[in-house]
Motif scaffolding. Structure first.
Motif, PDB file in Angstrom:
ATOM      1  N   PHE A   1      17.411  37.632  25.543  1.00 59.03           N
ATOM      2  CA  PHE A   1      16.255  37.064  26.249  1.00 59.03           C
ATOM      3  C   PHE A   1      15.017  37.054  25.348  1.00 59.03           C
ATOM      4  O   PHE A   1      14.021  37.714  25.624  1.00 59.03           O
ATOM      5  N   CYS A   2      15.082  36.282  24.286  1.00 56.68           N
ATOM      6  CA  CYS A   2      13.997  36.211  23.311  1.00 56.68           C
ATOM      7  C   CYS A   2      13.045  35.067  23.642  1.00 56.68           C
ATOM      8  O   CYS A   2      13.462  34.044  24.194  1.00 56.68           O
TER       9      CYS A   2
ATOM     10  N   ALA B   1      17.435  31.225  26.328  1.00 57.79           N
ATOM     11  CA  ALA B   1      17.892  30.426  25.178  1.00 57.79           C
ATOM     12  C   ALA B   1      19.048  29.494  25.513  1.00 57.79           C
ATOM     13  O   ALA B   1      19.630  28.890  24.622  1.00 57.79           O
ATOM     14  N   GLN B   2      19.375  29.351  26.788  1.00 54.49           N
ATOM     15  CA  GLN B   2      20.554  28.560  27.145  1.00 54.49           C
ATOM     16  C   GLN B   2      20.360  27.073  26.848  1.00 54.49           C
ATOM     17  O   GLN B   2      21.228  26.431  26.242  1.00 54.49           O
TER      18      GLN B   2
ATOM     19  N   THR C   1      28.118  36.681  22.921  1.00 57.73           N
ATOM     20  CA  THR C   1      27.703  37.953  22.338  1.00 57.73           C
ATOM     21  C   THR C   1      26.199  38.141  22.369  1.00 57.73           C
ATOM     22  O   THR C   1      25.692  39.213  22.090  1.00 57.73           O
ATOM     23  N   GLY C   2      25.469  37.081  22.670  1.00 60.02           N
ATOM     24  CA  GLY C   2      24.017  37.181  22.683  1.00 60.02           C
ATOM     25  C   GLY C   2      23.368  36.433  21.541  1.00 60.02           C
ATOM     26  O   GLY C   2      22.165  36.225  21.539  1.00 60.02           O
ATOM     27  N   ASN C   3      24.171  35.999  20.583  1.00 68.09           N
ATOM     28  CA  ASN C   3      23.609  35.259  19.458  1.00 68.09           C
ATOM     29  C   ASN C   3      23.463  33.773  19.761  1.00 68.09           C
ATOM     30  O   ASN C   3      22.711  33.063  19.096  1.00 68.09           O
ATOM     31  N   LEU C   4      24.220  33.298  20.764  1.00 70.42           N
ATOM     32  CA  LEU C   4      24.157  31.893  21.182  1.00 70.42           C
ATOM     33  C   LEU C   4      24.393  30.949  20.004  1.00 70.42           C
ATOM     34  O   LEU C   4      23.695  29.969  19.818  1.00 70.42           O
ATOM     35  N   GLU C   5      25.395  31.252  19.207  1.00 76.11           N
ATOM     36  CA  GLU C   5      25.727  30.387  18.083  1.00 76.11           C
ATOM     37  C   GLU C   5      26.418  29.128  18.582  1.00 76.11           C
ATOM     38  O   GLU C   5      26.921  29.066  19.698  1.00 76.11           O
ATOM     39  N   GLN C   6      26.480  28.109  17.727  1.00 76.28           N
ATOM     40  CA  GLN C   6      27.056  26.824  18.118  1.00 76.28           C
ATOM     41  C   GLN C   6      28.572  26.884  17.987  1.00 76.28           C
ATOM     42  O   GLN C   6      29.151  26.428  17.015  1.00 76.28           O
ATOM     43  N   THR C   7      29.219  27.464  19.001  1.00 74.65           N
ATOM     44  CA  THR C   7      30.662  27.640  18.946  1.00 74.65           C
ATOM     45  C   THR C   7      31.330  27.005  20.160  1.00 74.65           C
ATOM     46  O   THR C   7      32.272  27.549  20.718  1.00 74.65           O
TER      47      THR C   7
END
Length: 211
Positions: free
Chosen positions: A57-58, A171-172, A122-128
């Motif tokens: 939650f940044c 960040a969603q 995982t919380g990093n919200l990488e483009q996967t």
């Protein structure tokens, strides 16, 4: 359909000086967005927190992706009004997971959860994002097409997308914008309502819960 909050209208409680209300299409029906007139109304408890763990939650930047316009409530209302008037080249997308949508969403939006396109939890919200899921959404809901021989995406007929989530700490929608731009979605067809549900509710605009 359940309306959230006190929607009793007052003559002085306009959305903007020249805007009383906006008609939108939600689940095939016309619904009117207004501002509530309860002077004692407060934000739902879920949006009253001021401190959340980061990640995930940044605080989000003002620009999610270079070239993607960051917009406000009046812009969102304009896009919703255009959709209601028959413009099918626009889609307002709630990027949150269904458990959040059940607590209320913007009338006229459609829910396409962020993890439909992005599967890193995982919380990093990488483009996967899963290729099959991403392909289905791009073609069936966003109007893009893919050359079967080259795999190249074409966005000539793709919709203009207005994405939002919970607010400036969420960040969603940012993740989805990054994924879409990374696959070649034209940035001029991507819009970001950074304030999301927290800002929408903070100014007393109508929200709806799924039936």
């Amino acid at each position: 359909m359940l309306l959230i909050g006190n929607l009793t209208l007052a003559a002085e409680n306009k959305i903007a000086p020249t805007l009383d209300s906006v008609d939108v299409t939600h689940n095939g029906e016309t619904l009117t967005i207004t501002r509530g007139a309860d002077r004692h109304a407060t934000l739902p408890a879920l949006f009253q927190k001021t401190e959340r763990g980061c990640p995930p939650f940044c605080v989000q930047p003002m620009q999610a992706v270079p070239g993607v316009a960051t917009i406000g409530e009046l812009d969102v209302l304009n896009y919703l009004s255009r959709i209601h008037q028959g413009d099918d080249s626009i889609l307002v997308v709630d990027s949150r997971t269904p458990d959040w949508v059940m607590r209320g969403t913007i009338p006229g939006s459609v829910n396409i959860p962020w993890n439909t396109l992005n599967t890193d939890l995982t919380g990093n919200l990488e483009q996967t994002g899963e290729a099959e899921s991403l392909t289905r959404v791009l073609t069936e809901q966003f109007g893009a097409s893919q050359d079967p021989s080259t795999g190249q995406w074409r966005f000539d007929d793709a919709k203009t997308l207005v994405l939002f989530c919970n607010g400036i700490w969420c960040a969603q929608s940012t993740a989805n914008l990054q994924t879409l731009a990374g696959h070649g979605y034209p940035v001029d067809k991507l819009k970001w309502y950074r304030g999301g549900m927290q800002d929408w509710l903070s100014v007393g605009l109508t929200s709806v819960k799924p039936e």
